[in-house]
Design a protein around this motif. Structure first.
Motif, PDB file in Angstrom:
ATOM      1  N   LYS A   1       0.829  -1.217   0.000  1.00  0.00           N
ATOM      2  CA  LYS A   1       0.000   0.000   0.000  1.00  0.00           C
ATOM      3  C   LYS A   1       0.854   1.254   0.000  1.00  0.00           C
ATOM      4  CE  LYS A   1      -3.088   2.554   3.058  1.00  0.00           C
ATOM      5  NZ  LYS A   1      -3.815   2.517   4.346  1.00  0.00           N
ATOM      6  N   HIS A   2       0.500   2.195  -0.906  1.00  0.00           N
ATOM      7  CA  HIS A   2       1.096   3.534  -0.926  1.00  0.00           C
ATOM      8  C   HIS A   2      -0.034   4.551  -1.025  1.00  0.00           C
ATOM      9  CE1 HIS A   2       5.282   2.272  -1.192  1.00  0.00           C
ATOM     10  NE2 HIS A   2       4.951   1.421  -2.156  1.00  0.00           N
ATOM     11  N   LYS A   3       0.231   5.730  -0.511  1.00  0.00           N
ATOM     12  CA  LYS A   3      -0.807   6.762  -0.494  1.00  0.00           C
ATOM     13  C   LYS A   3      -0.189   8.127  -0.725  1.00  0.00           C
ATOM     14  CE  LYS A   3      -2.753   8.201   3.334  1.00  0.00           C
ATOM     15  NZ  LYS A   3      -3.557   8.288   4.585  1.00  0.00           N
ATOM     16  N   THR A   4      -0.888   8.954  -1.526  1.00  0.00           N
ATOM     17  CA  THR A   4      -0.407  10.312  -1.791  1.00  0.00           C
ATOM     18  C   THR A   4      -0.884  11.254  -0.691  1.00  0.00           C
ATOM     19  OG1 THR A   4      -2.365  10.994  -3.057  1.00  0.00           O
ATOM     20  CG2 THR A   4      -0.612   9.858  -4.259  1.00  0.00           C
ATOM     21  N   ALA A   5      -0.453  12.483  -0.803  1.00  0.00           N
ATOM     22  CA  ALA A   5      -0.941  13.519   0.101  1.00  0.00           C
ATOM     23  C   ALA A   5      -2.371  13.913  -0.281  1.00  0.00           C
ATOM     24  CB  ALA A   5      -0.027  14.737   0.039  1.00  0.00           C
ATOM     25  N   VAL A   6      -3.085  14.533   0.648  1.00  0.00           N
ATOM     26  CA  VAL A   6      -4.448  14.999   0.422  1.00  0.00           C
ATOM     27  C   VAL A   6      -4.401  16.426  -0.113  1.00  0.00           C
ATOM     28  CG1 VAL A   6      -6.679  15.486   1.492  1.00  0.00           C
ATOM     29  CG2 VAL A   6      -5.334  13.512   2.247  1.00  0.00           C
TER      30      VAL A   6
ATOM     31  N   GLU B   1       3.629  12.478  -7.492  1.00  0.00           N
ATOM     32  CA  GLU B   1       4.328  11.601  -6.559  1.00  0.00           C
ATOM     33  C   GLU B   1       4.615  10.269  -7.254  1.00  0.00           C
ATOM     34  OE1 GLU B   1       2.922  11.276  -2.557  1.00  0.00           O
ATOM     35  OE2 GLU B   1       1.783  13.163  -2.684  1.00  0.00           O
ATOM     36  N   GLU B   2       5.754   9.648  -6.888  1.00  0.00           N
ATOM     37  CA  GLU B   2       6.160   8.389  -7.497  1.00  0.00           C
ATOM     38  C   GLU B   2       6.447   7.366  -6.415  1.00  0.00           C
ATOM     39  OE1 GLU B   2       8.681   7.608 -11.406  1.00  0.00           O
ATOM     40  OE2 GLU B   2       9.994   8.002  -9.698  1.00  0.00           O
ATOM     41  N   PHE B   3       6.032   6.113  -6.681  1.00  0.00           N
ATOM     42  CA  PHE B   3       6.201   5.019  -5.727  1.00  0.00           C
ATOM     43  C   PHE B   3       6.897   3.856  -6.432  1.00  0.00           C
ATOM     44  CE2 PHE B   3       2.316   7.370  -4.762  1.00  0.00           C
ATOM     45  CZ  PHE B   3       2.591   7.821  -3.490  1.00  0.00           C
ATOM     46  N   PHE B   4       7.601   3.047  -5.620  1.00  0.00           N
ATOM     47  CA  PHE B   4       8.436   1.986  -6.181  1.00  0.00           C
ATOM     48  C   PHE B   4       8.074   0.635  -5.566  1.00  0.00           C
ATOM     49  CE2 PHE B   4      12.271  -0.675  -5.771  1.00  0.00           C
ATOM     50  CZ  PHE B   4      12.536  -0.873  -7.126  1.00  0.00           C
ATOM     51  N   TYR B   5       8.012  -0.387  -6.446  1.00  0.00           N
ATOM     52  CA  TYR B   5       7.840  -1.778  -6.017  1.00  0.00           C
ATOM     53  C   TYR B   5       9.038  -2.581  -6.526  1.00  0.00           C
ATOM     54  CZ  TYR B   5       2.967  -0.670  -4.980  1.00  0.00           C
ATOM     55  OH  TYR B   5       1.816  -0.115  -4.469  1.00  0.00           O
TER      56      TYR B   5
END
Length: 400
Positions: A307-312, A323-327
């Motif tokens: 699970k990843h989540k951005t800012a509101v 925003e960038e997320f990594f798996y």
């Protein structure tokens, strides 16, 4: 019938009816309009030719003299038993069919605007130029017009754009450009742009003047097309909202294979997911906006760590996250995974509202499948694509 000497000649009602209903040609009933025919503006003028049945010429009596009479709606042969409908009667029929005293569309006014679709940026630009001859809506005989845009089908509040208001004018000039982002080529083939001209009232509710609709398939990519349209009334019993679409989401995907021997050890191999922005989100709060944020999962998630989540982003229907997320995952494992991306509305003190989502994997169809396969095939390349958010995902309660 016999009459005795000294008796006054009388005719019974039966005899009167028998005389009045004598056999003969059926003649059209004369009307006052037959003597003053209305000519259609597009009809050819009737020349005063004596041979014409409408010629204002004296009649020739049986004794050879002349006697003036009114313009007769019957041809000359009508008096002799071979009567036919006159040219005046046929002219009146064409006037009733072909002409009208008032056109409802032009009575509301006309609208001039331009449309341009840019394929590279997936954006639709609408330039509102001017309107002419708008219907007066205020007591001073003027109006305070502005233009609203809606994309149909689609959520009305989510994709509404609005121009400035021009005060006290029936011929307003805006010269204002409104832009829709996240418009795909598929949207250009199936969607319609609705342009509504309204009158703004500060003390009461705004009033509708008229609208114009344009099928977006008429606009070619990267070309500007100008329109001159008449405003019309909206069709009855129309549903402006569509529950299938809840907004748009711009995602970027990039898969980097593990570094080979001799390459920089700082680089990691795996899937990079970029959440860039959303557009035209459904309004979930009473103020007409939402407080959106994005969650992503890589399923199946056995260890519950994906699970990843951005800012509101507060009070917006078009948030920018960037925003960038990594798996960290291998390509062989990624083929069997599903990337679930959901957009939520944050609510303080109660459960958050689900806005919409999209799933990307090898088991889905459409743009989601193409985006996923492009990422797997083009290793090392960043692939961006807009996705339609749908309420097809389970609307489970968000426990953050």
């Amino acid at each position: 019938m016999t009459v005795r000497k000294g008796k006054k000649l009388t005719i019974s009602i039966q005899e009167h009816m028998a005389i009045d209903v004598c056999p003969g040609p059926i003649r059209p009933i004369r009307q006052i309009s037959a003597y003053f025919p209305r000519l259609s503006p597009t009809a050819e003028p009737i020349s005063p030719n004596p041979a014409s049945p409408l010629a204002l010429s004296p009649e020739v009596g049986a004794s050879g003299g002349t006697s003036r009479s009114l313009l007769s709606p019957l041809q000359a042969g009508a008096r002799g038993g071979g009567g036919t409908l006159s040219a005046a009667s046929s002219i009146e029929t064409s006037v009733d069919i072909c002409s009208s005293d008032s056109d409802d569309s032009t009575a509301l006014g006309t609208l001039e605007f331009e449309l341009r679709y840019e394929r590279a940026t997936s954006s639709l630009h609408c330039t509102l130029i001017r309107a002419k001859g708008l219907k007066p809506m205020d007591f001073n005989g003027l109006a305070d017009p502005y233009v609203k845009l809606h994309l149909l089908p689609g959520a009305c509040k989510a994709n509404k754009l609005k121009t400035k208001t021009v005060r006290n004018s029936l011929n307003p000039v805006w010269n204002e450009t409104l832009t829709y982002i996240g418009i795909t080529e598929e949207d250009m083939l199936r969607k319609t742009l609705r342009l509504s001209v309204c009158d703004e009232d500060k003390l009461t509710h705004n009033e509708f003047i008229g609208e114009s609709r344009v099928a977006l398939r008429r606009v070619k990519p990267d070309q500007t097309k100008r329109f001159y349209t008449c405003l019309e009334h909206p069709p009855p019993n129309e549903q402006l909202t569509s529950l299938e679409e809840r907004g748009r989401l711009l995602l970027s995907l990039q898969f980097l294979p593990p570094p080979a021997e001799g390459e920089a050890e700082g680089r990691r191999g795996g899937l990079y997911v970029g959440v860039l922005r959303c557009a035209h989100l459904a309004a979930m709060d009473v103020n007409g906006f939402s407080d959106p944020y994005v969650k992503i999962y890589l399923k199946p998630d056995v260890k519950k760590k994906s699970k990843h989540k951005t800012a509101v982003i507060k009070k917006t229907l078009n948030p920018e996250f960037n925003e960038e997320f990594f798996y960290e995952i291998s390509l062989s494992e990624l083929v069997h995974k599903t990337l679930e991306v959901t957009v939520w509305d944050y609510d303080l003190g109660r459960s958050n509202d689900f806005i919409g989502g999209v799933c990307l994997s090898c088991q889905v169809q459409g743009d989601a499948l193409r985006h996923w396969m492009d990422c797997l095939r083009n290793k090392g390349q960043r692939v961006e694509r807009w996705h339609i958010l749908a309420n097809e995902l389970p609307q489970t309660t968000c426990h953050d």
